[in-house]
Enzyme design. Structure first.
Site, short mmCIF file in Angstrom:
data_model
loop_
_atom_site.label_atom_id
_atom_site.label_comp_id
_atom_site.label_asym_id
_atom_site.label_seq_id
_atom_site.Cartn_x
_atom_site.Cartn_y
_atom_site.Cartn_z
CB THR A 83 -1.45 -0.08 1.58
OG1 THR A 83 -0.61 -0.28 2.34
CG2 THR A 83 -1.91 -1.15 1.23
CE LYS A 97 0.64 -3.00 3.57
NZ LYS A 97 0.16 -2.43 4.28
CB THR A 142 4.06 -7.17 8.70
OG1 THR A 142 2.86 -7.65 8.39
CG2 THR A 142 4.44 -8.71 10.00
CD GLU A 186 1.54 5.54 6.26
OE1 GLU A 186 1.72 4.38 5.45
OE2 GLU A 186 1.46 5.87 7.19
#
Length: 403
Positions: free
Chosen positions: A153, A179, A190, A276
């Protein structure tokens, strides 16, 4: 013998008897967003899932499907979490399993389903079904990398790892993809991770190994302190390596578990590194704790501290934030024994400040990788956590995630 871990394309399909594909179903963006992973034969299966009380439909369904310890395929979509979607969400998750099973000519109960993306949106089932059809025709041994791309994503890179070792004179392979970039403080795994192996092992021992390894790898990674509704970690073991199956906790079991831990640790580190907006990768090592649980609690408290993460981003050697987080971790510790290092620069000894070099500390904190070491001098156990710094870009990314 366990060879060095490798990071190569096709890792999820490197074990014998596995194929995969990743295709563009255009669920939300014009990117690969639907993955299919298949074993040629039914496989022993184990999984660890989110501890969030709000569980996405695919999590509920997949827990049910692997309860018997067997699975043969995994179908995953990105772009939509299929979470908080009520009875329709459960129906859509089941339809994904049935659609994949139909193309693969297996039972729907042997299909694991996973989704990731925005919470509350419903899956575009016409696109999902078309994607599953396309993926089933595109399955191949080199298809692991495309599958790794399809589950992403906000990730900036795919996350893949592979290891080979021997059991009973036979080469055994474990491959994994994952991911995760935000909403990462899983109390189990995760956001999404899938592992395949051609090892032969009972489903009971496979689950035992996965649970042990998860506590020391995926449970020790944090980006932002949020546990997702969709966190899923699933492993399939099809036995095609040809060695005598592992049926008890003997030396072969320990070799397998150690190899599995290396793969999962590599994937966990990749998730923290790709946080991020991250500019720095942070490793927090806690030494000489009374128990592994105590060491882990301190490591995660420090790694999950926004004040520590912002200090690292600002290259400020504020070791007080580190000892503060250790103190509220709930671990058994003596504040008067704690030593703290940033890199190889000792900041504090016996819980008190030292005259350290601010210039040297700033140079260490300016690096892309920063290690924090906390020695409790209160036992012999240790644990390591992985995280990243908090930057301005983290706020920017999450302020407009749905758009």
């Amino acid at each position: 013998m366990i060879h060095d871990i490798q990071y190569i394309e096709g890792s999820i399909t490197a074990p014998q008897g596995f194929r995969a594909a990743g295709v563009k179903a255009r669920i939300k963006y014009d990117k690969k967003d639907l993955a299919l992973i298949v074993s040629e034969v039914p496989a022993a299966a184990a999984g660890v899932f989110t501890t969030n009380a709000v569980k996405a439909a695919p999590v509920v369904l997949s827990k049910r499907h692997i309860a018997g310890g067997r699975a043969q395929a995994v179908v995953v979509n990105s772009g939509c979490a299929n979470a908080c979607t009520g009875e329709d969400g459960m129906a859509m998750a089941l339809e994904m399993a049935r659609e994949a099973a139909g193309h693969l000519k297996i039972s729907p109960e042997d299909v694991v389903v996973a989704s990731t993306g925005v919470i509350g949106d419903k899956l575009p089932m016409d696109r999902i079904k078309a994607g599953i059809s396309e993926a089933s025709q595109a399955l191949s041994s080199p298809g692991g990398h495309d599958a790794a791309l399809a589950i992403m994503t906000t990730d900036t890179v795919s996350k893949e790892a592979l290891i080979q070792f021997e059991i009973g004179g036979r080469t055994v392979t474990i491959g994994g993809i994952a991911k995760g970039s935000g909403m990462i403080r899983p109390n189990m795994a995760t956001m999404l991770a899938f592992v395949t192996t051609d090892a032969g092992i009972t489903s009971e021992l496979l689950q035992k190994a996965l649970t042990y390894v998860t506590a020391r790898t995926f449970n020790m990674v944090t980006v932002d302190g949020d546990t997702s509704t969709n966190d899923s970690l699933v492993i399939l073991a099809n036995g095609l390596a040809g060695h005598s199956p592992i049926k008890r906790e003997d030396e072969n079991f320990l070799v397998f578990r150690d190899a599995l831990e290396k793969v999962c640790a590599a994937l966990a580190r990749m998730i923290a590194r790709d946080g991020e907006g991250a500019t720095k990768f942070i490793e927090v090592e806690v030494r000489n704790a009374p128990t592994f649980a105590d060491a882990g609690a301190v490591a995660m408290a420090v790694a999950n501290s926004n004040l520590v993460k912002t200090a690292v981003f600002g290259e400020d050697a504020n070791w007080g934030r580190i000892i503060c987080a250790a103190g509220y971790s709930g671990a058994d510790l003596d504040p008067g024994r704690i030593d703290i290092f940033i890199g190889d620069e000792k900041m504090a000894e016996n819980g008190a400040a030292l005259n350290f070099s601010e210039e040297r500390a700033k140079e260490i904190l300016s690096r892309e990788e920063v290690k924090i070491t906390i020695d409790l001098h209160h036992g012999s156990e240790k644990a390591t956590a992985w995280t990243c710094d908090f930057s301005f870009d983290y706020v920017k990314i999450n302020a407009s995630y749905r758009s």
